[in-house]
Design a protein around this motif. Structure first.
Motif, PDB file in Angstrom:
ATOM      1  N   UNK A 174       0.818  -1.215   0.000  1.00 33.07           N
ATOM      2  CA  UNK A 174       0.000   0.000   0.000  1.00 33.07           C
ATOM      3  C   UNK A 174       0.852   1.264   0.000  1.00 33.07           C
ATOM      4  N   UNK A 175       2.166   1.087  -0.010  1.00 39.86           N
ATOM      5  CA  UNK A 175       3.042   2.263   0.074  1.00 39.86           C
ATOM      6  C   UNK A 175       2.618   3.307  -0.946  1.00 39.86           C
ATOM      7  N   UNK A 176       2.656   4.549  -0.514  1.00 40.34           N
ATOM      8  CA  UNK A 176       2.174   5.628  -1.366  1.00 40.34           C
ATOM      9  C   UNK A 176       3.199   5.963  -2.441  1.00 40.34           C
ATOM     10  N   UNK A 177       2.937   5.542  -3.657  1.00 33.21           N
ATOM     11  CA  UNK A 177       3.852   5.936  -4.724  1.00 33.21           C
ATOM     12  C   UNK A 177       3.126   6.839  -5.727  1.00 33.21           C
ATOM     13  N   UNK A 178       1.951   7.295  -5.371  1.00 28.69           N
ATOM     14  CA  UNK A 178       1.254   8.238  -6.234  1.00 28.69           C
ATOM     15  C   UNK A 178       0.676   7.558  -7.468  1.00 28.69           C
ATOM     16  N   UNK A 179       0.262   8.388  -8.413  1.00 27.31           N
ATOM     17  CA  UNK A 179      -0.374   7.838  -9.598  1.00 27.31           C
ATOM     18  C   UNK A 179       0.645   7.608 -10.700  1.00 27.31           C
ATOM     19  N   UNK A 180       0.246   6.848 -11.678  1.00 32.97           N
ATOM     20  CA  UNK A 180       1.148   6.544 -12.787  1.00 32.97           C
ATOM     21  C   UNK A 180       1.316   7.784 -13.655  1.00 32.97           C
TER      22      UNK A 180
ATOM     23  N   UNK B 289      17.272  -0.579  -0.841  1.00 32.85           N
ATOM     24  CA  UNK B 289      15.923  -0.743  -0.284  1.00 32.85           C
ATOM     25  C   UNK B 289      15.918  -1.796   0.819  1.00 32.85           C
ATOM     26  N   UNK B 290      14.933  -1.711   1.692  1.00 37.49           N
ATOM     27  CA  UNK B 290      14.653  -2.839   2.581  1.00 37.49           C
ATOM     28  C   UNK B 290      15.316  -2.782   3.938  1.00 37.49           C
ATOM     29  N   UNK B 291      16.001  -1.687   4.252  1.00 36.98           N
ATOM     30  CA  UNK B 291      16.491  -1.550   5.622  1.00 36.98           C
ATOM     31  C   UNK B 291      15.439  -0.794   6.422  1.00 36.98           C
TER      32      UNK B 291
ATOM     33  N   UNK C 223       8.459  -8.422  -3.385  1.00 42.29           N
ATOM     34  CA  UNK C 223       7.050  -8.816  -3.426  1.00 42.29           C
ATOM     35  C   UNK C 223       6.160  -7.879  -2.632  1.00 42.29           C
ATOM     36  N   UNK C 224       6.781  -7.052  -1.775  1.00 43.29           N
ATOM     37  CA  UNK C 224       5.982  -6.066  -1.025  1.00 43.29           C
ATOM     38  C   UNK C 224       5.753  -4.795  -1.842  1.00 43.29           C
TER      39      UNK C 224
END
Ligand SMILES: Nc1nc2c(ncn2[C@@H]2O[C@H](COP(=O)(O)OP(=O)(O)OP(=O)(O)O)[C@@H](O)[C@H]2O)c(=O)[nH]1
Ligand SMILES: [Mg+2]
Length: 217
Positions: A4-10, A114-116, A154-155
């Motif tokens: 659900x992370x907010x990455x905005x719209x395409x 990523x991922x820390x 995958x997240x």
């Protein structure tokens, strides 16, 4: 990080005629090295010690330039040795302009690992993915596609993963062609379902804007 992370719209359509490739992965996985290969010049400095601190967009400019985009979306020119003048937390992205013909059709984005635990850094990298035509995940051959990588990838939101390519970096660490075959077979089975393509970084380093834009990469 969650799906659900907010990455905005395409917002891909905001750059007609130009493709954007974003390079992601864990720390020290060869991201900056691959960005230089994609750009076709050693524009950024890879390092086993100094980490990439900000999403860094490499694009065309008539003269070499560097600017910092702040969290309130202002752009300020920065001297090559003057980044310390801007508080790191205020930087949303860096923009590096380079007078290379290839960059008139393609921009390439380097990202911090990523991922820390640093959710804010991950969020900024994800925002960069939102405008990508292709998102390349770097996995080092020595320990390719670890459980932590699979978990982070995958997240990510489905619309980011749908443009995903898996690049195997540190190919020189593979001892023999037989080991290479075994590795690629394992990756096809374990990671293949989550990517459009699995390939050596050396192959993906020569992606063209057309490959990225039409999604045939
Ligand atoms: N032998 C070998 N070294 C590599 C390769 N790719 C990158 N390196 C080295 O590994 C170190 C890390 O490479 P980077 O490209 O900076 O990795 P990164 O993922 O951008 O690292 P962070 O920004 O810290 O997350 C550097 O010293 C690179 O020169 C490779 O294919 N083979
Ligand atoms: Mg880096």
């Amino acid at each position: 990080m969650s799906a659900d992370a907010d990455i905005g719209t395409d917002a891909r359509s905001s750059r007609p005629g130009r493709a954007r490739i974003v390079v992601v992965g864990e720390f020290n996985s060869g991201k900056t090295t691959l960005v230089n290969a994609l750009v076709g010049a050693p524009v950024l400095t890879p390092s086993a010690v100094a980490r990439t601190a900000h999403p860094t967009v490499v694009g065309f400019a008539p003269k070499p330039s560097l600017s910092a985009e702040t969290t309130d979306r202002r752009r300020m020119p920065v001297a090559w040795d003057g980044l310390d003048a801007v508080a790191p937390g205020d930087i949303r992205r860096l923009h590096v302009g380079v007078p290379l013909e290839r960059l008139k059709r393609l921009s390439v984005v380097d990202t911090p690992g990523l991922g820390l635990a640093d959710g804010e850094s991950d969020r900024r990298s994800l925002q960069a993915c939102r405008t990508a035509d292709a998102v390349i995940w770097c996995t080092p051959a020595m320990q390719a596609w670890k459980a932590s990588e699979e978990q982070t990838w995958r997240a990510l939101p489905e619309r980011v993963r749908a443009r995903g390519l898996l690049a195997v970096t540190f190919a020189d660490a593979i001892a023999s062609p037989a080991d290479m075959d075994r590795l690629m077979q394992r990756l096809s089975a374990e990671a293949g379902p989550y990517f459009r393509r699995v390939a050596m970084a050396s192959e993906l380093g020569s992606l063209t804007a057309g490959d990225a834009a039409v999604g045939t990469a």
